[in-house]
Design a protein around this motif. Structure first.
Motif, PDB file in Angstrom:
ATOM      1  N   LEU A  57       1.908  -1.868   6.714  1.00  0.00           N
ATOM      2  CA  LEU A  57       0.742  -1.823   5.838  1.00  0.00           C
ATOM      3  C   LEU A  57      -0.206  -0.702   6.264  1.00  0.00           C
ATOM      4  N   HIS A  58      -0.388  -0.548   7.571  1.00  0.00           N
ATOM      5  CA  HIS A  58      -1.242   0.543   8.065  1.00  0.00           C
ATOM      6  C   HIS A  58      -0.628   1.902   7.712  1.00  0.00           C
ATOM      7  N   GLU A  59       0.689   2.004   7.813  1.00  0.00           N
ATOM      8  CA  GLU A  59       1.363   3.245   7.433  1.00  0.00           C
ATOM      9  C   GLU A  59       1.194   3.523   5.943  1.00  0.00           C
ATOM     10  N   ALA A  60       1.223   2.473   5.140  1.00  0.00           N
ATOM     11  CA  ALA A  60       1.049   2.644   3.696  1.00  0.00           C
ATOM     12  C   ALA A  60      -0.349   3.170   3.377  1.00  0.00           C
ATOM     13  N   TYR A  61      -1.365   2.655   4.069  1.00  0.00           N
ATOM     14  CA  TYR A  61      -2.727   3.169   3.880  1.00  0.00           C
ATOM     15  C   TYR A  61      -2.786   4.661   4.224  1.00  0.00           C
ATOM     16  N   GLU A  62      -2.138   5.050   5.304  1.00  0.00           N
ATOM     17  CA  GLU A  62      -2.147   6.453   5.716  1.00  0.00           C
ATOM     18  C   GLU A  62      -1.405   7.335   4.711  1.00  0.00           C
ATOM     19  N   LYS A  63      -0.300   6.834   4.179  1.00  0.00           N
ATOM     20  CA  LYS A  63       0.432   7.605   3.159  1.00  0.00           C
ATOM     21  C   LYS A  63      -0.423   7.766   1.910  1.00  0.00           C
ATOM     22  N   HIS A  64      -1.209   6.749   1.588  1.00  0.00           N
ATOM     23  CA  HIS A  64      -2.122   6.876   0.458  1.00  0.00           C
ATOM     24  C   HIS A  64      -3.115   8.000   0.716  1.00  0.00           C
ATOM     25  N   GLY A  65      -3.644   8.041   1.923  1.00  0.00           N
ATOM     26  CA  GLY A  65      -4.583   9.107   2.274  1.00  0.00           C
ATOM     27  C   GLY A  65      -3.946  10.482   2.144  1.00  0.00           C
ATOM     28  N   LEU A  66      -2.714  10.604   2.597  1.00  0.00           N
ATOM     29  CA  LEU A  66      -2.003  11.884   2.478  1.00  0.00           C
ATOM     30  C   LEU A  66      -1.764  12.248   1.013  1.00  0.00           C
ATOM     31  N   ALA A  67      -1.375  11.268   0.216  1.00  0.00           N
ATOM     32  CA  ALA A  67      -1.119  11.535  -1.207  1.00  0.00           C
ATOM     33  C   ALA A  67      -2.404  11.966  -1.906  1.00  0.00           C
ATOM     34  N   ARG A  68      -3.507  11.312  -1.611  1.00  0.00           N
ATOM     35  CA  ARG A  68      -4.785  11.695  -2.237  1.00  0.00           C
ATOM     36  C   ARG A  68      -5.204  13.095  -1.807  1.00  0.00           C
ATOM     37  N   PHE A  69      -5.024  13.394  -0.517  1.00  0.00           N
ATOM     38  CA  PHE A  69      -5.370  14.724  -0.011  1.00  0.00           C
ATOM     39  C   PHE A  69      -4.520  15.789  -0.702  1.00  0.00           C
TER      40      PHE A  69
END
Length: 188
Positions: free
Chosen positions: A67-79
């Motif tokens: 779940l923490h990795e998914a949050y980080e991937k979201h951040g990367l996708a938004r960036f």
């Protein structure tokens, strides 16, 4: 609609839009398609984090690493989406930035569909997934229609189930601000 089916459908739609952008020869159309893509990614990420991830976190026990990795991937996708949005369609870096966004988003979708969604499917009933799916669908449509920027947080529903009805509409409005006050989310 089942929440996981809805999110998988959004993953497919976003992937198809990225493929259309890559194939589009007109810089003007590319630019408008990238603006639409950026809004769609932002809305997709925000509804997952607001409605699905908290429910998944409650059921994952101690193993919250995915779940923490998914949050980080979201951040990367938004960036990556924001970076592409700021890049002219005629810029030599446009293709590389689009490819990066596709790679990041594909990785995000593969991890969710391969691990997080099956775990949610085992931990939630079909009825619960349908309730979450209705909330996800409603929130996604509102975010696309209203176009709330990524800097304004969705108000997180109280712990437990996302509410339906009048309260659900309240959860989609940005938190009010006073002059000089930072953005904040009510109910946390």
């Amino acid at each position: 609609m089942d929440a996981l089916d809805l999110l998988e459908q959004q993953h497919l739609e976003l992937g198809a839009l990225m493929a259309r952008i890559a194939a589009e020869p007109s810089p003007g159309l590319r630019t408008s398609m990238v603006a639409q893509l950026s809004r769609m990614i932002d809305a997709h990420v925000r509804i997952e984090q607001t409605y699905l991830y908290p429910v998944c976190a409650e059921r994952m026990g101690d193993d919250k690493k995915p779940l923490h990795e998914a949050y980080e991937k979201h951040g990367l996708a938004r960036f990556a989406a924001d970076n592409l949005l700021r890049t002219r369609a005629t810029d030599v870096r446009f293709e590389a930035r689009l490819k990066l966004l596709r790679d990041v988003f594909t990785d995000h979708a593969d991890e969710e569909e391969g691990f997080l969604f099956p775990k949610a499917k085992r931990g939630l009933t079909d009825e619960q997934l349908d309730v979450i799916g209705c909330d996800l669908e409603r929130a996604y449509e509102v975010l696309l229609r209203v176009g709330i920027s990524g800097g304004v947080p969705l108000l997180r529903p109280p712990r437990g189930w996302p509410r339906r009805g009048a309260q659900a509409g309240r959860l989609l409005r940005p938190a009010p601000r006073r002059r000089g006050e930072a953005l904040r989310a009510r109910g946390d």
